[in-house]
Design an enzyme around this catalytic site. Structure first.
Site, PDB file in Angstrom:
ATOM      1  N   GLY A   1       1.573   1.466  10.812  1.00 24.13           N
ATOM      2  CA  GLY A   1       2.352   0.278  10.455  1.00 24.13           C
ATOM      3  C   GLY A   1       2.383  -0.012   8.965  1.00 24.13           C
TER       4      GLY A   1
ATOM      5  N   ASP B   1      19.103   6.786   3.657  1.00 17.58           N
ATOM      6  CA  ASP B   1      19.108   8.162   4.188  1.00 17.58           C
ATOM      7  C   ASP B   1      20.111   8.319   5.325  1.00 17.58           C
ATOM      8  OD1 ASP B   1      17.438   6.677   5.896  1.00 17.58           O
ATOM      9  OD2 ASP B   1      15.893   8.230   6.059  1.00 17.58           O
TER      10      ASP B   1
ATOM     11  N   ASP C   1      11.798  10.645   6.180  1.00 24.51           N
ATOM     12  CA  ASP C   1      10.360  10.725   6.463  1.00 24.51           C
ATOM     13  C   ASP C   1       9.962  12.130   6.898  1.00 24.51           C
ATOM     14  OD1 ASP C   1      10.728   8.078   6.044  1.00 24.51           O
ATOM     15  OD2 ASP C   1      10.301   7.450   8.098  1.00 24.51           O
TER      16      ASP C   1
ATOM     17  N   GLU D   1      12.341  11.260  17.687  1.00 19.66           N
ATOM     18  CA  GLU D   1      12.231   9.830  17.371  1.00 19.66           C
ATOM     19  C   GLU D   1      13.465   9.052  17.859  1.00 19.66           C
ATOM     20  OE1 GLU D   1       9.952   9.093  14.137  1.00 19.66           O
ATOM     21  OE2 GLU D   1      10.448   6.960  13.990  1.00 19.66           O
TER      22      GLU D   1
ATOM     23  N   GLU E   1      16.024   3.172  -0.434  1.00 20.86           N
ATOM     24  CA  GLU E   1      15.560   2.681   0.872  1.00 20.86           C
ATOM     25  C   GLU E   1      16.755   2.318   1.748  1.00 20.86           C
ATOM     26  OE1 GLU E   1      12.582   3.521   2.025  1.00 20.86           O
ATOM     27  OE2 GLU E   1      11.522   2.312   0.562  1.00 20.86           O
TER      28      GLU E   1
HETATM   29  C1  GLA Z   1      12.120   4.331   7.994  1.00 22.02           C
HETATM   30  C2  GLA Z   1      12.992   5.462   8.523  1.00 22.02           C
HETATM   31  C3  GLA Z   1      13.622   6.267   7.392  1.00 22.02           C
HETATM   32  C4  GLA Z   1      14.300   5.382   6.373  1.00 22.02           C
HETATM   33  C5  GLA Z   1      13.384   4.230   5.970  1.00 22.02           C
HETATM   34  C6  GLA Z   1      14.080   3.231   5.086  1.00 22.02           C
HETATM   35  O1  GLA Z   1      11.001   4.842   7.345  1.00 22.02           O
HETATM   36  O2  GLA Z   1      12.249   6.308   9.352  1.00 22.02           O
HETATM   37  O3  GLA Z   1      14.509   7.217   7.911  1.00 22.02           O
HETATM   38  O4  GLA Z   1      15.534   4.930   6.827  1.00 22.02           O
HETATM   39  O5  GLA Z   1      12.862   3.533   7.091  1.00 22.02           O
HETATM   40  O6  GLA Z   1      14.440   3.822   3.895  1.00 22.02           O
END
Ligand code: GLA
Length: 383
Positions: free
Chosen positions: A123, A38, A173, A161, A35
């Site tokens: 959310g 990325d 994502d 985005e 987490e």
């Molecule tokens: C969000 C972002 C991702 C990633 C996560 C945390 O979902 O869109 O790119 O950084 O947070 O891991």
């Protein structure tokens, strides 16, 4: 579930536009571990899920485009060549961003009719936004024969985005939503975008998601701040990204950081390591080890990286108190959304009941379990 959603949006489209649409389904995602790494070129371990966005699209006959967001009972009309980002435009800016980015690449688009709807709770940290971006770019690619690769499409989604919604997200994502495979996690190297698939075999355990139903609006600005800190630190060390930094190198220059920032950078280095260890644990079918790593990640996200919240911490602590839950952590960007839990199969029902009642008692509102299956990524639906 997916089928009901698809039928609903298709009917909606046909009755609104009297045309046969092209149907696209684009998945949300979960993330096992990895987490906030990325955007540091690290490793992540996501999977696409059977919940996401269903989108119906077709070329429009007139000189106007119309998009219907069924879930919000809102619609949006524009001319495709005269489209601009809208202040406070919400879902519209995802669409506008994708269209603008395609146009910047010299892709010619005509006016369109679109209707879409989703079954990812907004959310919840399941990436409904990436699913929407991917659904649009994928639909436009099919409809106008743009010949884009999946990689080009996810980079367009991400750019939408960044520049039109204002969240400087990583690539996880959009990648998971587009490349997902049924019953598999994807171990993704965010530097090269190479990935390996891992079959979801969790022995006696099952994945359970609990939605805290909390959405803190802090999340977007804090997200961008965390990313900026990572990038500044990489510059300071004259490296491309934190992927290239070791704990020892960080320690040697510890005096140049505040205590808070030091812990944040350390979290990133450790989380990249943990993701590799988690892949190994999954390979060795050592689910307890995998679970421990999940708990460590939560500690890191909560105490070092500081992107958790009281409700998420409560859910993880509650899970930690039961021997039959081997791992739990908050998932996604933070400040709300879901926890992901590794729970003994026979304990799942009881776990959900116990968690729900103590959460309700503590906070005075409900948390909700969400059941998901690991599924194929963004695709056309042929009827
Ligand atoms: C969000 C972002 C991702 C990633 C996560 C945390 O979902 O869109 O790119 O950084 O947070 O891991």
């Amino acid at each position: 579930m997916e089928q009901a959603l698809i039928n609903k949006i298709k009917n909606n489209f046909v009755s609104e536009f009297s045309q046969e649409p092209l149907m696209v389904f684009s998945s949300g995602r979960i993330n096992l571990i990895g987490e906030h790494v990325d955007y540091n070129d690290g490793f992540v371990f996501p999977a696409a899920i059977d919940k996401g966005i269903a989108l119906a699209i077709q070329k429009a006959n007139g000189n106007k485009s119309t998009v219907i967001a069924s879930d919000f009972e809102e619609s949006f009309q524009f001319e495709i060549d005269k489209i601009h980002v809208i202040d406070g435009g919400g879902w519209r800016n995802y669409l506008i961003g994708v269209i603008k980015e395609l146009q910047k690449k010299g892709k010619r688009l005509d006016n369109i009719n679109v209707a879409f709807s989703g079954n990812v709770p907004a959310g919840a940290g399941l990436s409904s936004s990436a699913a929407l971006e991917n659904a649009i770019v994928f639909g436009l690619n099919e409809l106008f024969g743009l010949q884009l690769t999946k990689k080009e499409m996810i980079l367009i989604s991400q750019k939408a985005e960044h520049d039109y919604v204002g969240v400087k997200c990583g690539i996880m994502d959009q990648f998971a939503s587009m490349y997902g495979e049924k019953n598999h996690f994807l171990l993704l190297d965010c530097r090269t975008l190479e990935y390996e698939t891992y079959s979801i075999e969790l022995e006696d355990y099952e994945l359970v998601l609990i939605n805290s139903n909390v959405q803190h609006n802090l999340s977007e600005s804090t997200y961008n701040k965390r990313r900026a800190l990572c990038e500044e630190t990489a510059k300071m060390f004259q490296i491309e990204s934190l992927r290239d930094l070791t704990k020892k190198e960080l320690w040697q220059r510890r005096e140049e950081f505040s205590q808070e920032e030091y812990k944040m950078v350390l979290y990133v280095i450790e989380e990249i390591e943990r993701t590799t260890l988690a892949a190994k644990a999954l390979e060795e079918k050592d689910i307890k080890k995998l679970g421990l790593l999940l708990y460590e990640t939560h500690n890191g996200l909560s105490k070092q990286y500081k992107v958790s919240c009281e409700e998420l911490d409560f859910l993880v602590d509650f899970a930690r108190n039961s021997k039959r839950v081997v791992g739990s952590r908050m998932m996604g960007g933070g400040f709300g959304g879901c926890t992901i839990n590794l729970v003994e199969k026979e304990f799942v029902q009881q776990f959900i009941e116990l968690t729900s009642s103590s959460f309700q008692e503590k906070f005075g509102f409900e948390c909700t379990p969400i059941s998901v299956e690991l599924s194929e990524g963004t695709h056309v639906i042929n009827n």
